[in-house]
Design an enzyme around this catalytic site. Structure first.
Site: not given
Ligand code: GRF
Length: 191
Positions: A12, A14, A85, A102, A104, A145, A174
């Site tokens: 988490g 992000n 996922l 989303n 990616h 995707d 990100e």
């Molecule tokens: C990220 O790399 C994002 O692109 C993805 O899963 C990852 C999540 O990372 N699809 P986090 O849990 O936010 O650290």
């Protein structure tokens, strides 16, 4: 007022950036964090940030429209997938048309689709000898995707980079771009 639910299954990082970014925002609020694993660190992070959480179970998510009720109760208007996922079921896509995004960790359409997540992506980038990679922020439809791309940005990959180093560069992108892109997209939707 836009109220975001972030769906995540992992650490988490992000989700945390997005929560922090919108903390003092006048018209966008992160209202809920949704996870599919009880031990996902994202749940503890959300609690620490004072954001409500919801834990999904697979049958409830796929066989009934279970999630909708909880989202409606929290008055969610927008969904962000950040490391979630499971494939989003059609009822959810239909309930939030053009309102699910989303991220990616590669430049779609390259390195996308089922099974292409986390380190699988970065190892594939390394093995293919790509000279750059990056991130894609896109709308979510019923296939993995494949929704319209909203934003891409790239970073170089050198021959010496390990998959872990590639992952770190991508993660950095990100963290910088995801929240502002969400903000810009939501503002455009509402203008
Ligand atoms: C990220 O790399 C994002 O692109 C993805 O899963 C990852 C999540 O990372 N699809 P986090 O849990 O936010 O650290």
């Amino acid at each position: 007022m836009e109220r975001i639910a972030i769906f995540a299954s992992g650490t988490g990082s992000n989700a945390k950036k997005i929560i922090e970014y919108f903390k003092a925002h006048p018209n966008i609020e992160v209202r809920l964090v949704v996870a599919n694993k009880p031990d996902a660190p994202v749940l503890a992070m959300a609690k620490q940030q004072g954001v409500k959480t919801l834990l999904l179970d697979r049958p409830g998510f796929y066989q009934s429209e279970g999630a909708l009720e909880a989202l409606a109760e929290a008055q969610i208007t927008f969904i962000v997938l950040a490391g979630f996922l499971w494939l989003v079921p059609p009822y959810l896509v239909n309930a939030y048309p053009n309102r699910i995004v989303n991220i990616h960790p590669a430049l779609l359409p390259k390195f996308g689709g089922k099974g292409m997540y986390g380190m699988h992506v970065h190892r594939a980038v390394k093995e293919t000898g790509e000279t750059n990679t990056g991130i894609t922020i896109h709308l979510v439809n019923e296939a993995y995707d494949e929704g319209d791309t909203l934003f891409q940005v790239r970073c170089p990959v050198t021959a010496a980079d390990t998959p872990e180093q590639i992952a770190a560069k991508v993660r950095q992108l990100e963290h910088v771009h995801f929240a502002p892109v969400i903000e810009k997209y939501i503002n455009a939707l509402n203008s």
